[in-house]
Write a protein that holds these residues in place. Sequence first.
Motif, PDB file in Angstrom:
ATOM      1  N   VAL A 131      33.449  22.805  30.062  1.00  0.00           N
ATOM      2  CA  VAL A 131      32.233  23.420  30.642  1.00  0.00           C
ATOM      3  C   VAL A 131      31.252  23.876  29.346  1.00  0.00           C
ATOM      4  CG1 VAL A 131      33.704  24.183  32.347  1.00  0.00           C
ATOM      5  CG2 VAL A 131      33.394  25.870  30.295  1.00  0.00           C
ATOM      6  N   HIS A 146      29.807  30.103  29.019  1.00  0.00           N
ATOM      7  CA  HIS A 146      31.014  31.148  29.680  1.00  0.00           C
ATOM      8  C   HIS A 146      31.762  31.460  28.282  1.00  0.00           C
ATOM      9  CE1 HIS A 146      29.775  30.135  33.629  1.00  0.00           C
ATOM     10  NE2 HIS A 146      29.816  28.860  33.453  1.00  0.00           N
ATOM     11  N   HIS A 206      36.030  34.277  28.610  1.00  0.00           N
ATOM     12  CA  HIS A 206      37.473  34.094  28.684  1.00  0.00           C
ATOM     13  C   HIS A 206      37.656  33.103  27.542  1.00  0.00           C
ATOM     14  CE1 HIS A 206      38.781  35.818  32.270  1.00  0.00           C
ATOM     15  NE2 HIS A 206      37.711  35.442  33.032  1.00  0.00           N
ATOM     16  N   SER A 207      38.192  33.501  26.601  1.00  0.00           N
ATOM     17  CA  SER A 207      38.621  32.644  25.362  1.00  0.00           C
ATOM     18  C   SER A 207      39.760  32.192  25.711  1.00  0.00           C
ATOM     19  CB  SER A 207      38.593  33.458  23.974  1.00  0.00           C
ATOM     20  OG  SER A 207      39.296  34.720  24.065  1.00  0.00           O
ATOM     21  N   ARG A 217      43.607  31.646  25.323  1.00  0.00           N
ATOM     22  CA  ARG A 217      44.733  32.526  25.569  1.00  0.00           C
ATOM     23  C   ARG A 217      46.139  32.134  25.941  1.00  0.00           C
ATOM     24  NH1 ARG A 217      42.342  38.230  25.710  1.00  0.00           N
ATOM     25  NH2 ARG A 217      40.418  37.929  26.655  1.00  0.00           N
ATOM     26  N   GLY A 218      47.139  32.976  25.195  1.00  0.00           N
ATOM     27  CA  GLY A 218      48.331  32.331  25.817  1.00  0.00           C
ATOM     28  C   GLY A 218      49.395  31.591  24.505  1.00  0.00           C
ATOM     29  N   LEU A 226      47.447  27.083  33.302  1.00  0.00           N
ATOM     30  CA  LEU A 226      46.231  27.824  33.157  1.00  0.00           C
ATOM     31  C   LEU A 226      45.557  27.536  31.814  1.00  0.00           C
ATOM     32  CD1 LEU A 226      43.560  29.136  34.579  1.00  0.00           C
ATOM     33  CD2 LEU A 226      44.837  31.254  33.901  1.00  0.00           C
ATOM     34  N   CYS A 253      42.621  29.019  30.081  1.00  0.00           N
ATOM     35  CA  CYS A 253      41.565  29.854  30.147  1.00  0.00           C
ATOM     36  C   CYS A 253      40.304  29.884  29.177  1.00  0.00           C
ATOM     37  CB  CYS A 253      41.934  31.508  29.545  1.00  0.00           C
ATOM     38  SG  CYS A 253      43.077  32.191  30.522  1.00  0.00           S
ATOM     39  N   ARG A 270      38.563  26.034  31.415  1.00  0.00           N
ATOM     40  CA  ARG A 270      38.458  26.959  32.651  1.00  0.00           C
ATOM     41  C   ARG A 270      38.787  26.495  33.812  1.00  0.00           C
ATOM     42  NH1 ARG A 270      34.541  30.807  32.627  1.00  0.00           N
ATOM     43  NH2 ARG A 270      33.395  29.862  34.289  1.00  0.00           N
ATOM     44  N   ARG A 271      40.010  25.640  33.933  1.00  0.00           N
ATOM     45  CA  ARG A 271      40.715  25.090  34.904  1.00  0.00           C
ATOM     46  C   ARG A 271      42.099  25.433  34.761  1.00  0.00           C
ATOM     47  NH1 ARG A 271      36.115  24.920  35.554  1.00  0.00           N
ATOM     48  NH2 ARG A 271      34.811  22.976  36.597  1.00  0.00           N
ATOM     49  N   THR A 272      42.869  25.128  35.947  1.00  0.00           N
ATOM     50  CA  THR A 272      44.375  25.226  36.551  1.00  0.00           C
ATOM     51  C   THR A 272      44.680  23.613  36.800  1.00  0.00           C
ATOM     52  OG1 THR A 272      46.152  26.279  37.286  1.00  0.00           O
ATOM     53  CG2 THR A 272      44.338  25.935  38.655  1.00  0.00           C
ATOM     54  N   ILE A 290      48.771  29.199  29.500  1.00  0.00           N
ATOM     55  CA  ILE A 290      49.861  29.853  30.103  1.00  0.00           C
ATOM     56  C   ILE A 290      50.544  28.770  31.133  1.00  0.00           C
ATOM     57  CG2 ILE A 290      50.587  31.980  31.527  1.00  0.00           C
ATOM     58  CD1 ILE A 290      47.267  31.792  29.760  1.00  0.00           C
TER      59      ILE A 290
END
Lengths: 132, 132, 132, 132
Positions: A4, A8, A11-12, A14-15, A43, A45, A74-76, A108
């Motif tokens: 993306v 945005h 949301h950096s 993560r996990g 996920l 992020c 930015r997708r699951t 995650i």
Amino acid sequence: MNDVTEQHTNHSSRGSMYWVIPDGYIPLISQGELESHDSICVLNCGTQSAELHITIFFEDREPLENIVQSVDGRRTKHIRTATLRSDRKYIPKGVPYAIVVESSVPIIVQYSRLDSTQAELALMSVMAHPIS
Amino acid sequence: MNDVTEQHTNHSSRGSMYWVIPDGYIPLISQGELESHDSICVLNCGTQSAELHITIFFEDREPLENIVQSVDGRRTKHIRTATLRSDRKYIPKGVPYAIVVESSVPIIVQYSRLDSTQAELALMSVMAHPIS
Amino acid sequence: MNDVTEQHTNHSSRGSMYWVIPDGYIPLISQGELESHDSICVLNCGTQSAELHITIFFEDREPLENIVQSVDGRRTKHIRTATLRSDRKYIPKGVPYAIVVESSVPIIVQYSRLDSTQAELALMSVMAHPIS
Amino acid sequence: MNDVTEQHTNHSSRGSMYWVIPDGYIPLISQGELESHDSICVLNCGTQSAELHITIFFEDREPLENIVQSVDGRRTKHIRTATLRSDRKYIPKGVPYAIVVESSVPIIVQYSRLDSTQAELALMSVMAHPIS
């Protein structure tokens, strides 16, 4: 499959980059409307696409290695394990197995199974075990 | 029971050596095609064989200690708790118990139960709690 | 309620002293042979008895505090939440609640629910969330 | 929506401020007495009200962002995901999604799903994955 745009940034990434699920199993039988299956739910992020390398371990044979999947930023992605392929090899039904997911960026991972062997479905889910 | 050859070194030994599951239970009754049972699911990512020492705790009596199991390197093992033996002692059905798994090398442990007491199975699963 | 003798010292006290379960619920209805219920499952690996102080949080009223339970050393206890009492107060059925378990010594806590509202039981279980 | 009085100070604010659930899903169908749904269950142990910002991630479209919820101090809240709104947008049924919960104060988050697609309900639950 594009990341993306950079607008945005809240949301950096993560996990963890290494996740383990010891109890994998694709039921042999399905009854009713819903098919028995299990899924690796990921996920991502962050904004960078995640490249996953999945390894499937068995009780009595060598692992299936280098199964590749990707999850956009930015997708699951909820991946049915029955769809995973390593060359032309796949996970057989009715056999106990275990899963390792390695990712190029922090993600995650959760694991869920739907079992409709005896009609009226059963569900189970665990957060995968992260190793840092 | 042989460890795998040294050409596979990307998956080193991972996880913890001490895992706990407080809610163990083998249902008394089974209906339909699938037998009620619970399982300890172990993944040994490393190349060395894991020697497990399992302890079963009860509500009203002394623990069953020194139950021994092994999991080869780069293998998973889904162990039905009803098969565990300490001398000739085993876990009775219909009794609440708890499980500690100690391993000689780092592993990952998940616990799952299938209950078919009332026909149409029910499933539950948790990642065991690791203690480092 | 006696602690075990000191000859068993291989399992020292393990785990955390503060555990949280956000999703508690005692179903209103039971069908079939098994009663709907939820349980807090505790393992006390050590030799000292654990004194538990349990707090129940609600959506729309003050918490139930100072519910006391004990778990002997080297014992597990699977506590049905419907049996918990704070003075004469108890957890109502059909109401969302949350649980905090504080212990005098390290323990491990799991939460499980059996729901037989619609015949054919459903199961769910989670490891409680430890806070150190 | 008032915080409780300061006489209750034994439960300070606990947990994490960022929680992740990769496997969200609202089943399309319900049968029998109970409606298929999934819930985010939050416990706020502290005395300050928690402001939650929830993000919903999808497989094939941009996330729903800035969904706001609040949980009073010393209260739990079990939030059905079908009730969440971002402007007038909501989570569609029958679509895989993932959840991030960010909070202004430390909280603990669990995720549960009830699926009655095929009559006789199925349950699953996981503790959300905390990121510190």
